[in-house]
Design a protein around this motif. Sequence first.
Motif, PDB file in Angstrom:
ATOM      1  N   GLN A  41       0.863  -1.180   0.000  1.00 23.47           N
ATOM      2  CA  GLN A  41       0.000   0.000   0.000  1.00 23.47           C
ATOM      3  C   GLN A  41       0.896   1.225   0.000  1.00 23.47           C
ATOM      4  N   GLU A  42       0.981   1.863  -1.153  1.00 18.44           N
ATOM      5  CA  GLU A  42       1.913   2.967  -1.307  1.00 18.44           C
ATOM      6  C   GLU A  42       1.372   4.272  -0.746  1.00 18.44           C
ATOM      7  N   PHE A  43       0.039   4.404  -0.704  1.00 17.82           N
ATOM      8  CA  PHE A  43      -0.565   5.679  -0.328  1.00 17.82           C
ATOM      9  C   PHE A  43      -1.624   5.441   0.742  1.00 17.82           C
ATOM     10  N   GLU A  44      -1.268   5.721   1.987  1.00 16.34           N
ATOM     11  CA  GLU A  44      -2.176   5.551   3.105  1.00 16.34           C
ATOM     12  C   GLU A  44      -2.755   6.908   3.483  1.00 16.34           C
ATOM     13  N   LEU A  45      -4.081   6.979   3.508  1.00 15.87           N
ATOM     14  CA  LEU A  45      -4.775   8.248   3.706  1.00 15.87           C
ATOM     15  C   LEU A  45      -5.814   8.117   4.813  1.00 15.87           C
ATOM     16  N   LYS A  46      -5.889   9.125   5.678  1.00 18.20           N
ATOM     17  CA  LYS A  46      -6.890   9.163   6.736  1.00 18.20           C
ATOM     18  C   LYS A  46      -8.027  10.088   6.311  1.00 18.20           C
ATOM     19  N   TRP A  65     -17.268   4.278  -1.474  1.00 14.57           N
ATOM     20  CA  TRP A  65     -16.394   5.139  -2.295  1.00 14.57           C
ATOM     21  C   TRP A  65     -14.932   4.793  -2.049  1.00 14.57           C
ATOM     22  N   ALA A  66     -14.541   4.672  -0.795  1.00 11.84           N
ATOM     23  CA  ALA A  66     -13.155   4.344  -0.470  1.00 11.84           C
ATOM     24  C   ALA A  66     -12.775   2.963  -0.998  1.00 11.84           C
ATOM     25  N   GLN A  67     -13.674   1.992  -0.864  1.00 11.11           N
ATOM     26  CA  GLN A  67     -13.388   0.638  -1.318  1.00 11.11           C
ATOM     27  C   GLN A  67     -13.195   0.578  -2.828  1.00 11.11           C
ATOM     28  N   ARG A  68     -14.000   1.332  -3.573  1.00 12.93           N
ATOM     29  CA  ARG A  68     -13.855   1.343  -5.034  1.00 12.93           C
ATOM     30  C   ARG A  68     -12.498   1.908  -5.438  1.00 12.93           C
ATOM     31  N   ILE A  69     -12.083   2.938  -4.744  1.00 10.19           N
ATOM     32  CA  ILE A  69     -10.788   3.547  -5.058  1.00 10.19           C
ATOM     33  C   ILE A  69      -9.659   2.579  -4.721  1.00 10.19           C
ATOM     34  N   GLU A  70      -9.765   1.913  -3.590  1.00  7.32           N
ATOM     35  CA  GLU A  70      -8.738   0.950  -3.208  1.00  7.32           C
ATOM     36  C   GLU A  70      -8.651  -0.187  -4.226  1.00  7.32           C
ATOM     37  N   VAL A  71      -9.791  -0.700  -4.652  1.00  7.50           N
ATOM     38  CA  VAL A  71      -9.806  -1.786  -5.635  1.00  7.50           C
ATOM     39  C   VAL A  71      -9.252  -1.318  -6.973  1.00  7.50           C
ATOM     40  N   ARG A  76      -2.888  -0.228  -4.041  1.00  6.88           N
ATOM     41  CA  ARG A  76      -1.842   0.779  -3.793  1.00  6.88           C
ATOM     42  C   ARG A  76      -2.343   1.872  -2.853  1.00  6.88           C
ATOM     43  N   ILE A  77      -3.662   2.100  -2.830  1.00  5.50           N
ATOM     44  CA  ILE A  77      -4.260   3.119  -1.974  1.00  5.50           C
ATOM     45  C   ILE A  77      -4.963   2.441  -0.806  1.00  5.50           C
ATOM     46  N   ASP A  78      -4.770   2.979   0.384  1.00 10.77           N
ATOM     47  CA  ASP A  78      -5.505   2.528   1.568  1.00 10.77           C
ATOM     48  C   ASP A  78      -6.116   3.755   2.219  1.00 10.77           C
ATOM     49  N   PHE A 277      -8.932   8.669  -8.258  1.00 15.68           N
ATOM     50  CA  PHE A 277      -9.869   9.446  -7.432  1.00 15.68           C
ATOM     51  C   PHE A 277     -10.891  10.167  -8.310  1.00 15.68           C
ATOM     52  N   LEU A 278     -10.417  10.799  -9.377  1.00 20.80           N
ATOM     53  CA  LEU A 278     -11.321  11.554 -10.240  1.00 20.80           C
ATOM     54  C   LEU A 278     -12.319  10.639 -10.939  1.00 20.80           C
ATOM     55  N   ASP A 279     -11.864   9.482 -11.390  1.00 21.65           N
ATOM     56  CA  ASP A 279     -12.747   8.554 -12.096  1.00 21.65           C
ATOM     57  C   ASP A 279     -13.874   8.038 -11.196  1.00 21.65           C
ATOM     58  N   ASN A 280     -13.615   7.993  -9.901  1.00 18.06           N
ATOM     59  CA  ASN A 280     -14.603   7.468  -8.967  1.00 18.06           C
ATOM     60  C   ASN A 280     -15.369   8.557  -8.219  1.00 18.06           C
ATOM     61  N   SER A 281     -15.243   9.798  -8.688  1.00 19.24           N
ATOM     62  CA  SER A 281     -15.913  10.929  -8.034  1.00 19.24           C
ATOM     63  C   SER A 281     -16.669  11.803  -9.021  1.00 19.24           C
ATOM     64  N   GLY A 282     -16.923  11.274 -10.206  1.00 16.30           N
ATOM     65  CA  GLY A 282     -17.514  12.065 -11.269  1.00 16.30           C
ATOM     66  C   GLY A 282     -19.035  11.983 -11.332  1.00 16.30           C
ATOM     67  N   GLU A 283     -19.575  12.231 -12.518  1.00 13.99           N
ATOM     68  CA  GLU A 283     -21.021  12.372 -12.702  1.00 13.99           C
ATOM     69  C   GLU A 283     -21.789  11.132 -12.272  1.00 13.99           C
ATOM     70  N   ASP A 284     -21.319   9.960 -12.641  1.00 19.86           N
ATOM     71  CA  ASP A 284     -22.037   8.737 -12.258  1.00 19.86           C
ATOM     72  C   ASP A 284     -22.101   8.598 -10.735  1.00 19.86           C
ATOM     73  N   TRP A 285     -20.991   8.906 -10.085  1.00 14.29           N
ATOM     74  CA  TRP A 285     -20.951   8.806  -8.632  1.00 14.29           C
ATOM     75  C   TRP A 285     -21.883   9.833  -7.989  1.00 14.29           C
ATOM     76  N   LEU A 286     -21.919  11.054  -8.532  1.00 12.70           N
ATOM     77  CA  LEU A 286     -22.779  12.092  -7.967  1.00 12.70           C
ATOM     78  C   LEU A 286     -24.249  11.727  -8.095  1.00 12.70           C
ATOM     79  N   ARG A 287     -24.617  11.088  -9.193  1.00 17.97           N
ATOM     80  CA  ARG A 287     -25.993  10.595  -9.318  1.00 17.97           C
ATOM     81  C   ARG A 287     -26.269   9.513  -8.276  1.00 17.97           C
ATOM     82  N   GLU A 288     -25.304   8.621  -8.113  1.00 18.41           N
ATOM     83  CA  GLU A 288     -25.474   7.537  -7.144  1.00 18.41           C
ATOM     84  C   GLU A 288     -25.581   8.089  -5.727  1.00 18.41           C
ATOM     85  N   VAL A 289     -24.746   9.074  -5.400  1.00 18.48           N
ATOM     86  CA  VAL A 289     -24.818   9.690  -4.073  1.00 18.48           C
ATOM     87  C   VAL A 289     -26.188  10.324  -3.849  1.00 18.48           C
ATOM     88  N   GLY A 290     -26.693  10.996  -4.876  1.00 16.22           N
ATOM     89  CA  GLY A 290     -28.023  11.574  -4.764  1.00 16.22           C
ATOM     90  C   GLY A 290     -29.072  10.526  -4.447  1.00 16.22           C
TER      91      GLY A 290
END
Length: 360
Positions: A41-46, A65-71, A76-78, A277-290
């Motif tokens: 895990q190269e990038f550990e983020l709180k 959201w976090a799990q999708r980014i990690e996968v 590499r991301i935690d 991060f950007l790919d998992n935070s775009g328009e599709d995600w914003l619709r899903e969050v809504g």
Amino acid sequence: MTSYKQKFLERFNTRSISTMVRNIASAMIATAIFVLPATAQEFELKLHHFLGPNAPAQTQMLEPWAQRIEVASDGRIDIEIYPSMSLGGTPPELIRQVRDGVVEMVWTLNGYSPGLFPRTEVFELPNVHRNDPGATNLALAELFDTHLAEEHVGVKVLFQHVHAGQAIHTTDSEVRTPSDLAGKSLRIPTRTGAWVAEALGANPVSMPVPDFPQALSRGVVDGGLVPYEIIPALQLQDLTDYQTELADGGRLGTSVFQVSMNLDRWNSLPADIQQIFLDNSGEDWLREVGQIWADTDVQGLEVATEAGNTLVTLTAEESAAFEEAVEPVVTRWIEEANGLGIDGQGIVDAARASIATYSE
């Protein structure tokens, strides 16, 4: 972590130096396989936030959201989520924590930091946000670069969103007209929420939402402006008797939240990691969050009604009286924005037009 270890079983052969070298190398490799993870895990983020670990905001939005980014990063991301202000501080301090690099990321309510996000406030206003969180999420993203970006200093905004909107929750009195709230003390989430309460003749009481149940139980407030989704987490079904909404699920404004990363930390990430991060935070995600927040709102209301609370859905005529009563809030915001050198009417018009487009 890899669960197996090769065993070094070859006998030492004094007649072959090459065999000895190979055996030593095999032992070193076997040990390394045992102690190292399969993927570093190269990038550990709180990620720090103010609600509890069982709140829908964490279980249904932040964790997936976090799990999708990690996968997507192949491990590499935690992202480790810290709820309930467990890293210290109070909810209003979250934006400063991420700006100062105390934590790498936060999920926070913009309104906890009055004055920092004057442009973004437009999406909180009654009669601007209606009852479609997905449409407002997409409008927030559409207007970000042209109208909102300059006020998000020191952070990389990954996404912003709203909840379904402010409904009226009261302890022991049914609300059908603005006058029914006259003199009542209402918990409000933001300063625009305070303006709404004042426009309805109520006394606004500002507090973070985790403090709301205690304020109700002690009689500090008679009710509050919050969405339905928070009812189960705060046990509001036991502390209120009435939930009130406008016709067609209409609400009296909403609250804007952001998931943001410290800007220096963002800039330190390689381009491919940033893109995940950007790919998992775009328009599709914003619709899903809504949809997540719309669904959890329905679920929260069901908890209240099943507990015996009364849902008051105003008629179109009753709703019009509320909308007329709170329209001065929009005018007040425009005038204040103009005083800050912001084209208040222009942003209101742009927000309304964008929300209307996405609502279609």
